[in-house]
Design a protein around this motif. Structure first.
Motif, short mmCIF file in Angstrom:
data_model
loop_
_atom_site.label_atom_id
_atom_site.label_comp_id
_atom_site.label_asym_id
_atom_site.label_seq_id
_atom_site.Cartn_x
_atom_site.Cartn_y
_atom_site.Cartn_z
N PHE A 125 11.00 -36.34 -17.17
CA PHE A 125 12.31 -36.84 -16.62
C PHE A 125 12.35 -37.40 -15.45
N SER A 126 11.68 -36.51 -14.59
CA SER A 126 11.70 -36.88 -12.82
C SER A 126 12.63 -36.11 -12.58
N PHE A 127 13.24 -36.13 -11.44
CA PHE A 127 14.52 -35.89 -11.09
C PHE A 127 15.70 -37.00 -10.94
N ARG A 128 15.47 -37.96 -11.01
CA ARG A 128 16.12 -39.63 -11.21
C ARG A 128 16.15 -40.24 -13.04
N TYR A 129 16.46 -38.95 -13.96
CA TYR A 129 15.85 -39.46 -15.16
C TYR A 129 16.56 -40.39 -16.31
N GLU A 130 17.41 -41.42 -15.18
CA GLU A 130 19.16 -42.21 -16.49
C GLU A 130 17.84 -42.58 -17.49
N THR A 131 16.94 -43.71 -17.05
CA THR A 131 15.57 -44.43 -17.67
C THR A 131 15.44 -43.66 -19.50
N VAL A 132 14.52 -42.58 -18.54
CA VAL A 132 13.90 -41.69 -19.55
C VAL A 132 14.80 -41.04 -20.73
N TYR A 133 16.26 -41.00 -19.51
CA TYR A 133 17.06 -39.97 -20.39
C TYR A 133 18.20 -40.51 -22.23
N ARG A 134 17.51 -42.24 -21.31
CA ARG A 134 18.09 -43.14 -22.23
C ARG A 134 17.24 -43.33 -23.26
N ARG A 135 16.19 -42.67 -23.35
CA ARG A 135 15.39 -43.15 -24.68
C ARG A 135 14.95 -41.60 -25.46
N ALA A 136 14.88 -40.94 -24.78
CA ALA A 136 14.27 -39.58 -25.27
C ALA A 136 15.06 -38.33 -25.37
N GLY A 137 16.63 -38.07 -24.79
CA GLY A 137 17.39 -37.36 -24.50
C GLY A 137 17.79 -36.62 -25.35
N GLY A 138 17.71 -37.75 -27.23
CA GLY A 138 18.21 -37.08 -28.00
C GLY A 138 17.26 -35.98 -28.45
N ILE A 139 16.08 -37.00 -28.51
CA ILE A 139 14.65 -36.23 -28.69
C ILE A 139 14.86 -34.25 -27.91
N PHE A 140 15.09 -34.44 -26.78
CA PHE A 140 15.12 -33.38 -25.67
C PHE A 140 16.19 -32.30 -26.37
N GLY A 141 17.31 -32.72 -26.52
CA GLY A 141 18.28 -32.40 -26.96
C GLY A 141 17.93 -32.17 -28.59
N GLY A 142 17.93 -32.70 -29.20
CA GLY A 142 17.84 -31.52 -30.92
C GLY A 142 16.44 -30.81 -30.18
N LEU A 143 15.40 -30.78 -30.01
CA LEU A 143 14.33 -29.29 -29.57
C LEU A 143 15.62 -28.30 -29.19
N CYS A 144 15.68 -28.48 -28.09
CA CYS A 144 16.63 -27.42 -27.61
C CYS A 144 17.79 -26.64 -28.44
N LEU A 145 18.76 -28.07 -29.00
CA LEU A 145 19.54 -26.50 -30.31
C LEU A 145 18.69 -26.16 -32.07
N SER A 146 17.21 -26.98 -31.99
CA SER A 146 17.03 -26.66 -33.41
C SER A 146 15.96 -25.14 -32.80
N ALA A 147 15.36 -25.45 -31.55
CA ALA A 147 15.42 -23.93 -31.15
C ALA A 147 16.14 -22.45 -30.71
N ILE A 148 17.12 -23.13 -30.55
CA ILE A 148 18.11 -22.12 -30.40
C ILE A 148 18.49 -21.72 -32.03
N LEU A 149 18.74 -22.66 -33.12
CA LEU A 149 19.39 -22.18 -34.31
C LEU A 149 18.35 -21.54 -34.90
N TYR A 150 16.64 -21.57 -34.67
CA TYR A 150 15.65 -21.26 -35.60
C TYR A 150 15.60 -19.73 -35.18
N PHE A 151 15.82 -19.68 -33.40
CA PHE A 151 15.18 -18.52 -32.72
C PHE A 151 16.23 -16.78 -32.90
N LEU A 152 17.77 -17.73 -33.58
CA LEU A 152 18.80 -16.51 -32.66
C LEU A 152 19.31 -16.60 -34.12
N ILE A 153 18.88 -17.75 -35.38
CA ILE A 153 19.34 -17.50 -36.16
C ILE A 153 18.94 -17.21 -37.34
N MET A 154 18.04 -18.24 -37.66
CA MET A 154 16.79 -18.10 -38.60
C MET A 154 15.73 -16.71 -37.98
#
Length: 761
Positions: free
Chosen positions: A178-207
């Motif tokens: 992402f670098s510190f100026r992550y606007e360009t990459v964020y538009r392309r892969a931000g959803g994947i990053f968010g999906g990984l984070c919330l999936s990890a949270i759900l799996y380790f905390l709930i499951m």
């Protein structure tokens, strides 16, 4: 016996509530620091999310309660009296130990302390039983669950290393992507990053954490285990698609969602893993009492022979007890001033601004590590191509703060990594029923991610490495101290009997209330200073300076006057006490000057506010120099007397006695006229020294000490006269006389003060 049991349980319940309040006040920063530091949402929103995580996480901590019941000792070989001695000794020792460590400013962990206290108490009890029964020493293993205890100890120690390495590696890879100026990459892969984070949270905390919940049914757990892969895949695809669509169509910022989810997850994991540290032992004592009472209902039972093997059958803790504990923790989050102050201090210490006081000092091992790392870095640069490092460097260029906005301690990307990674590590250990130090794990993850982000520059690397080494050494110090202290307390209770246990709990309760629930004068002072620096306006700064200057001047004069008197009497004990006070005084003044860096981040409403902050810094800089010089003089005087060097005599002695009296007179009224007369007297004292030197031999050490007294006095007078002039200018010409300076002299201009100040040293 019944009276003792009911009194003991009542006191244990009170101690548990107090321990919850104190523990959350100290540890709340672990799960609030990243969200508050990144300013991703209003403070009340962050607190509400964290409270929900704490309350829900408390109900998922039932499985961790087994640690206090069967994790360290073998209940089948211990009687009801035995386990009550251990439980009471652990609670009393825990309160006294944590209070002592906090008073000394030493790093500690509630998880490490409670585990090793159980180990020390059970070990002392085992030794007592082997000795009283005349059994062989090999029978000690019958009473200690050594295998499970070793696994838990290694788990805590390994978690520190795993947390640091994981934080470094994951943050490094994330920053490269992402670098510190992550606007360009964020538009392309931000959803994947968010999906990984919330999936990890759900799996380790709930499951993973569901197996420890007090309300989960076996059939629910079986279904979740059988379909965990499907649930995880569907969760990842759902959140990734949702976030990516929001980014592309609505240009949404998903980082606040990830950070708040991470805050919830870390609060959830904290409550699930650390609740046993605060209420695990009292709940284990309550379960033991219920088992004993049920057995007594069928007929008389001797508590000295009734064994507690039934503790293994108590699998679930009542949900109502866990929920009540969670409510106490939530109440602490919202209403504990100490918790809010710790959060504010931690965020300030993690700020990237330079000039503030480091949380940890330097040490020789840290210097060696940093120097070795620098040499290794040079060697790697010689081996690998320069183009590779140039490409990597482009990913680690920090983005400048927007004009008019404060520089944040860390950006939203690192805050997300810190929260999600720490939460998953703690939740994983909780699912395995392994206690972890949430403080150490969170701290080490943050240290690793900051190292990956190159926040460890050469200005701060030694201090950061010292912090890591201090945490590791604190682990061992806490462990050995907790085990030894609880063993001693257990032996005393076994020897003195039941009412000694009651007395110990009453003393512990009084100590914890006095030390943590009743604010001290120093804590109230810090809170008042924090409120002023949070505002940073001219009026508030002027009031704070007026109070601080008078207090610091009075303490400087008092310490120096008393040290001269003690030096004349050769009172080594008082000199040592004054030296210790001098060190504390220097730290306090240094901390006061560091408040300027907090004010510098607050918006400037007028030029008067900016000038007031400038005067604050210049005044505290002068006072810090004086306190540092005073600390040095106190140390030299203490060493001189401790080494039994010859005392002053003749004119040197007379002048030192007179100088001590002059300091006392200045305490009554500090004015420019008195300072001028004293400066003239210092010239006479130096002339007297030259005369005495021509008449008799005077050692170099004695000469330097005497001239050091005179030099410090001169510097102190010059600097505090400059401080008073700064104070007069800040207050305005109409209040010059009220500032304590010479009322006959008008306040000089700011430029004149700056010129005089630069040459006063």
């Amino acid at each position: 016996m019944d009276l003792f049991l009911y009194a003991a349980l009542a006191l244990l319940a009170l101690l548990a509530c107090c321990d919850l309040f104190v523990g959350v006040s100290n540890d709340a920063v672990n799960f609030l620091n990243s969200a508050v530091g990144s300013r991703t949402a209003p403070f009340w929103v962050i607190m509400a999310v964290a409270s929900a995580g704490v309350l829900l996480g408390a109900t998922f901590s039932s499985g961790m309660m087994e640690i206090a019941k069967t994790g360290v000792f073998v209940p089948e070989h211990l009687t009801f009296n035995d386990v009550m001695v251990v439980f009471v000794a652990v609670v009393v020792t825990d309160v006294l130990l944590l209070n002592t460590f906090n008073s000394l400013g030493l790093p500690t962990s509630t998880t490490v302390s409670i585990l090793f206290e159980l180990l020390g108490g059970a070990g002392a009890l085992a030794c007592w039983k082997v000795w009283s029964q005349g059994a062989p020493i090999t029978d000690l293993g019958l009473y200690i669950n050594s295998g499970k205890a070793l696994v838990m100890i290694l788990g805590i120690l390994v978690s520190v290393v795993v947390a640091f390495i994981s934080g470094f590696v994951i943050q490094y890879l994330t920053r490269i992507v992402f670098s510190f100026r992550y606007e360009t990459v964020y538009r392309r892969a931000g959803g994947i990053f968010g999906g990984l984070c919330l999936s990890a949270i759900l799996y380790f905390l709930i499951m993973k954490g569901a197996k420890g919940a007090s309300f989960m049914r076996p059939e629910w757990l079986a279904w979740m285990n059988e379909n965990s892969g499907l649930i995880l895949g569907v969760t990842f695809l759902f959140f990734s698609g949702l976030f990516q669509a929001a980014i592309l169509w609505k240009k949404a910022n998903i980082f606040p969602v990830v950070i708040l989810s991470g805050t919830f997850a870390l609060a959830f994991a904290f409550a699930g893993n650390d609740l046993v540290n605060f209420v695990g032992v009292p709940i284990a004592a309550l379960d033991s009492f219920n088992i004993y009472r049920e057995a007594s209902a069928a007929g008389p039972v001797d508590p000295a022979t009734f064994t507690m093997g039934a503790l293994r059958n108590v699998e679930k803790t009542p949900t109502v007890l866990l929920a009540l504990s969670g409510l106490v923790m939530c109440f602490t989050l919202w209403f504990s001033k100490k918790a809010h102050r710790v959060i504010r201090t931690s965020v300030n210490l993690s700020s990237s601004s330079r000039g503030g006081k480091e949380q940890f000092g330097s040490s020789l091992p840290a210097r060696l590590v940093v120097r070795g790392a620098l040499h290794t870095n040079e060697l790697i640069h010689q081996i690998l191509p320069a183009s590779l490092f140039r490409a990597l460097d482009t990913r680690f260029v920090p983005k400048a703060a927007e004009p008019g906005k404060p520089e944040l301690p860390f950006d939203e990307l690192r805050a997300s990594v810190n929260l999600v990674l720490a939460a998953t590590l703690i939740a994983s250990a909780t699912s395995l029923k392994l206690p972890l130090s949430t403080t150490y794990v969170t701290f080490m993850v943050a240290m690793g991610s900051s190292l990956a982000d190159r926040a460890w520059d050469r200005e701060s690397a030694v201090y950061r490495v010292s912090g890591v080494l201090t945490v590791v050494s604190g682990w061992f110090l806490t462990a050995f101290t907790a085990a030894a202290a609880c063993a001693i307390v257990s032996a005393l209770f076994l020897w003195l009997g039941h009412w000694a246990m009651i007395a110990g709990m009453v003393i512990a309760l009084c100590i914890i209330i006095r030390s943590n629930l009743l604010p001290s004068a120093e804590e109230e002072r810090l809170e008042a200073v924090a409120q002023v620096t949070d505002r940073g306006d001219r009026t508030s700064v002027r009031e704070l300076l007026t109070q601080s200057i008078d207090e610091n001047l009075d303490e400087t004069l008092e310490l120096f006057s008393k040290s001269l008197q003690a030096f004349v009497r050769e009172d080594i004990r008082e000199l040592r006490e004054l030296k210790a006070r001098g060190v504390d005084f220097f730290e306090r003044v240094s901390q006061g000057r560091g408040e300027y860096y907090r004010m510098s981040h607050e918006p400037v409403l007028s030029s008067g506010d900016r000038d007031a902050r400038c005067f604050y810094y210049r005044a505290f800089t002068s006072m810090k120099e004086v306190s540092h010089a005073l600390m040095g003089e106190l140390g030299v005087a203490e060493n001189y007397v401790a080494n039994c060097h010859s005392p002053f005599k003749g004119r040197m002695l007379d002048n030192v006695i007179l100088l001590a009296k002059d300091m006392e007179l200045l305490r009554t009224r500090f004015s420019a006229s008195r300072c001028t007369k004293l400066l003239t007297r210092l010239e006479d004292a130096q002339s007297d020294f030259m005369t005495q030197l021509s008449e008799e031999p005077i050692s170099l050490r004695k000469s330097e000490l005497y001239l050091g007294f005179l030099l410090f006095t001169r510097e102190m007078l010059n600097r505090y006269m400059m401080v008073k002039l700064l104070q007069a200018e800040l207050n305005g010409p109409q209040s010059s006389s009220a500032s304590g300076a010479n009322p006959e002299a008008s306040a000089p201009s700011a430029n004149t003060v700056a010129d005089k100040e630069s040459g006063s040293a």
